[in-house]
Scaffold this active site. Structure first.
Site, PDB file in Angstrom:
ATOM      1  N   ASP A  99     143.114 -44.795  59.997  1.00 20.17           N
ATOM      2  CA  ASP A  99     142.221 -45.656  59.222  1.00 20.17           C
ATOM      3  C   ASP A  99     143.059 -46.521  58.293  1.00 20.17           C
ATOM      4  OD1 ASP A  99     140.237 -46.793  57.619  1.00 20.17           O
ATOM      5  OD2 ASP A  99     139.524 -44.899  56.794  1.00 20.17           O
TER       6      ASP A  99
ATOM      7  N   HIS B 288     138.236 -44.431  61.004  1.00 16.68           N
ATOM      8  CA  HIS B 288     137.292 -44.969  60.026  1.00 16.68           C
ATOM      9  C   HIS B 288     135.871 -44.983  60.588  1.00 16.68           C
ATOM     10  CE1 HIS B 288     136.279 -47.243  56.403  1.00 16.68           C
ATOM     11  NE2 HIS B 288     135.394 -47.859  57.160  1.00 16.68           N
TER      12      HIS B 288
ATOM     13  N   SER C 135     133.217 -45.894  52.792  1.00 14.92           N
ATOM     14  CA  SER C 135     133.867 -47.186  52.981  1.00 14.92           C
ATOM     15  C   SER C 135     133.585 -48.101  51.786  1.00 14.92           C
ATOM     16  CB  SER C 135     133.417 -47.799  54.308  1.00 14.92           C
ATOM     17  OG  SER C 135     134.222 -48.875  54.681  1.00 14.92           O
TER      18      SER C 135
END
Length: 403
Positions: free
Chosen positions: A343, A373, A189
């Site tokens: 995501d 995610h 991320s």
């Protein structure tokens, strides 16, 4: 009696509200995903209320997630864990206990959390670092960079870059028995964003003689120019990262000025004079046909030049690695990119994979159609998901073959 009965009726409704969310049919273990996501949604709602009342900054409230997950990291029978500093930046250092068979691989890892949350000592990150160190017989450096909003861009980048540069010194690598030809950077991320940015910056640093062998980018955030990609549209309210939360993370990385967040939310924040940068994030050319399906491309509407002058970070490749030039990208090492279908950041990773391929870089783009995610973090009890273990095994296998 009536009040108690009312509470008994309302409580299940409230629990159902937090637990139930509509999920795509292909998501694995949907009910378990709902239950696991409920605390995150509750913390998000609480943080929003406290922020609205002026009692606490939104991100301070969200850090309850970090606090709940942070553990006392200790050595075990396989790995020695040391809490130390590299060039004044806190890191957790994971060293395998078994006798080395020659020089070891090494990974420098950056945790996710939107540059505002997260800690290397969270249970999930400790578990990932520990397993990676043990399974790869590798030295793992997990970096605890400073966080926004207290420390905005470029501070988090500067911290991870400083720690990485320190570790890449020949004397430091030798101290830990690391093969200088087998070092990679990795992150998930926002940490994937930092890993990509560090890999690019190292190419232009004459003081760094060690070259990266690989980079691993796990559902990375790579650009803030176009926040109306197909993945942002399709997954605006999917777990664990909604479009609104991602925009909040992006804006807080640069400023708490609500005008930037509002401009980002309407996709009107890129000034006309920066329009030439949009070619690097043009999803109509860079996304596979399946990810573009059902969507028509329209370039973002030009935004305020004054706003971009006040907060130029979102136009900086150190914050948006997708803006790196072709000449820079072609020097990058072999790359593993994980994207998840459900995501908002899916398209960032897919576009970067295509740009790297166009530049001649060896890329493995692993796309998980049944994942969301943050799924990789769900590999330790009591939050385990089968998809998390599968994704972890995939990227570790790639590292065994390429690092």
């Amino acid at each position: 009696m009536g009040a108690k009965l009312l509470c008994l009726c309302l409580l299940p409704a409230l629990l159902a509200y937090y637990i139930y969310i509509p999920l795509p049919a292909e998501l694995a273990q949907p009910w378990r995903v709902m239950v696991l996501c409920a605390p995150f949604r509750a913390v998000g709602h609480l943080s929003a209320v406290l922020d609205l009342l002026g009692l606490m900054h939104y991100m301070e409230g969200m850090r309850l997630i970090t606090a709940m997950e942070t553990v006392m990291v200790a050595s075990d029978e396989n790995v020695t864990v040391t809490d130390t500093e590299f060039n004044n930046v806190p890191v957790l250092l994971y060293l395998p206990k078994r006798a080395p068979d020659g020089l070891r691989r090494a990974m420098v890892y950056f945790h996710g959390g939107g540059w505002c949350l997260g800690d290397a000592g969270m249970k999930s990150y400790d578990h990932i670092s520990r397993r990676t160190s043990n399974e790869l017989d590798a030295v793992v450096v997990s970096v605890n960079y400073r966080l926004a909003p207290e420390h905005r861009f470029p501070v988090p980048f500067d911290d991870v870059y400083s720690a990485t540069k320190f570790f890449l010194q020949s004397s430091v690598l030798a101290q830990y028995g690391v093969d200088p030809a087998r070092v990679c950077v990795a992150g998930d991320s926002a940490g994937g964003n930092l890993a990509a940015a560090v890999a690019q910056q190292l190419l232009e640093d004459p003081e760094v003689k060690t070259k990266l062998k690989a980079q691993v980018l796990l559902y990375p955030a790579l650009q803030a120019l176009d926040l109306d990609l197909p993945s942002y549209r399709d997954n605006a309210n999917k777990p664990l990262l909604s479009r609104s939360l991602m925009i909040r993370f992006w804006s807080e990385y640069f400023t708490s000025d609500p005008s930037l967040r509002e401009a980002m939310a309407s996709n009107r924040h890129v000034p006309a004079e920066a329009g030439h940068l949009l070619q690097f994030v043009n999803w109509s050319r860079l996304l596979p046909a399946g990810m573009r399906q059902g969507h028509a491309y329209a370039a973002p509407t030009p935004g305020s030049a004054a706003l971009a002058r006040r907060y130029p970070g979102f136009l900086d490749p150190r914050a948006a690695p997708l803006l790196g030039s072709d000449a820079r990208l072609r020097q990058l090492p072999p790359t593993y990119i994980l994207t998840c279908e459900h995501d908002v950041l899916r398209d960032d990773g897919a576009m970067y994979a295509q740009r790297l391929r166009n530049a001649g870089v060896s890329v493995t783009h692993d796309h998980a159609r049944d994942a969301f995610h943050g799924a990789l973090l769900f590999i330790s009890w009591p939050y385990e998901l089968a998809v998390g273990h599968r994704l972890f095994d995939r990227y570790v296998q790639w590292l065994k073959e390429n690092l």
